[in-house]
Design an enzyme around this catalytic site. Sequence first.
Site, short mmCIF file in Angstrom:
data_model
loop_
_atom_site.label_atom_id
_atom_site.label_comp_id
_atom_site.label_asym_id
_atom_site.label_seq_id
_atom_site.Cartn_x
_atom_site.Cartn_y
_atom_site.Cartn_z
N ASP A 36 0.83 -1.20 0.00
CA ASP A 36 0.00 0.00 0.00
C ASP A 36 0.87 1.25 0.00
OD1 ASP A 36 -2.36 1.43 0.04
OD2 ASP A 36 -2.58 1.34 2.21
N GLY A 37 0.36 2.30 -0.63
CA GLY A 37 1.02 3.61 -0.56
C GLY A 37 1.63 4.09 -1.85
N ASN A 38 1.42 3.39 -2.95
CA ASN A 38 2.00 3.84 -4.23
C ASN A 38 1.50 5.22 -4.63
OD1 ASN A 38 3.37 1.43 -4.49
ND2 ASN A 38 1.86 0.50 -5.86
N GLU A 83 -12.15 -4.37 -5.14
CA GLU A 83 -12.59 -2.99 -4.92
C GLU A 83 -11.81 -1.99 -5.77
OE1 GLU A 83 -11.93 -5.11 -2.36
OE2 GLU A 83 -14.04 -5.50 -1.87
N ASN A 84 -10.64 -2.39 -6.26
CA ASN A 84 -9.81 -1.46 -7.05
C ASN A 84 -10.43 -1.09 -8.39
OD1 ASN A 84 -6.59 -2.82 -5.93
ND2 ASN A 84 -7.84 -1.17 -5.09
N LEU A 211 -7.23 -4.71 7.17
CA LEU A 211 -6.95 -5.85 6.29
C LEU A 211 -7.45 -5.64 4.87
CD1 LEU A 211 -7.64 -8.86 8.68
CD2 LEU A 211 -5.47 -7.75 8.14
N GLU A 223 0.55 -13.29 12.61
CA GLU A 223 1.11 -12.11 13.28
C GLU A 223 1.06 -10.94 12.29
OE1 GLU A 223 1.99 -11.90 16.46
OE2 GLU A 223 1.39 -13.99 16.71
#
Length: 256
Positions: A36-38, A83-84, A211, A223
């Site tokens: 995540d974060g692009n 969802e993308n 998530l 974990e």
Amino acid sequence: MLEKFSKWKGNRSNHTTPSHSLDESAIPKHVAIIMDGNGRWAKKKGLPRIAGHREGMKVINKIVRKAIDLKIEVLSLYAFSTENWKRPRTEVDYLLKLPERFLKLELPNLMEENVQVRIMGGLDTLPEHTAKAVTKAMEETKDNTGLILNFALNYGSRYEMVEAMKQVAKEVETGTLSSDAITEDVISRHLMTADLRDPDLLIRTSGEIRLSNFMLWQLAYSEFWFTDVLWPDFTEHHLTEAIAVYQKRARRYGGV
């Protein structure tokens, strides 16, 4: 829950750390990553969002190689969710070209490294060029026995579970399965990860703590490690840091 949330926050990282000494006997066998974060990375640099996705693809190469070095057995990467599709059309089109580009460039190297490529998700609704590229990669690497590189592409965990339950219901209806015989193992065998162990460690980049409909069933006892680092800035050192934190935890699976 609040106590666990605090622990999650306490294990977040926002900087590159030196190499950690790892216990080679306690390397997680299955690592799952929400990349995540692009888009935010690109925005911070005044670039279009697709520039972040392009940079993020380069990071995959490094992390795959590090996973091989660490002898991780399965690396699951959340590449494109169901969802993308709601994103702008130009961004979606670009995202769905990336698997083809990545595999065209990297398939020879993946073959050399004995990597087996897998895809979990709905291939039937992907563009033809994307579906053909990933199908070709799966076919050419199916006999490889090294790292399993598992891309979640057009994947949503709720959809996966609904489809699994439909299959179970059909078996009950046809009499091949008794309703009394439905167990967690039966449901697991109908998921897209049927022959894979559940993830030992989940990593999510960008500082988000959720998530996002990723492997909800399979992550029940995994974990979690969250980092503020954006995916294009994620390095081998961050992967090592996450594993070092993982190795300090006691996995009780609901026990004492």
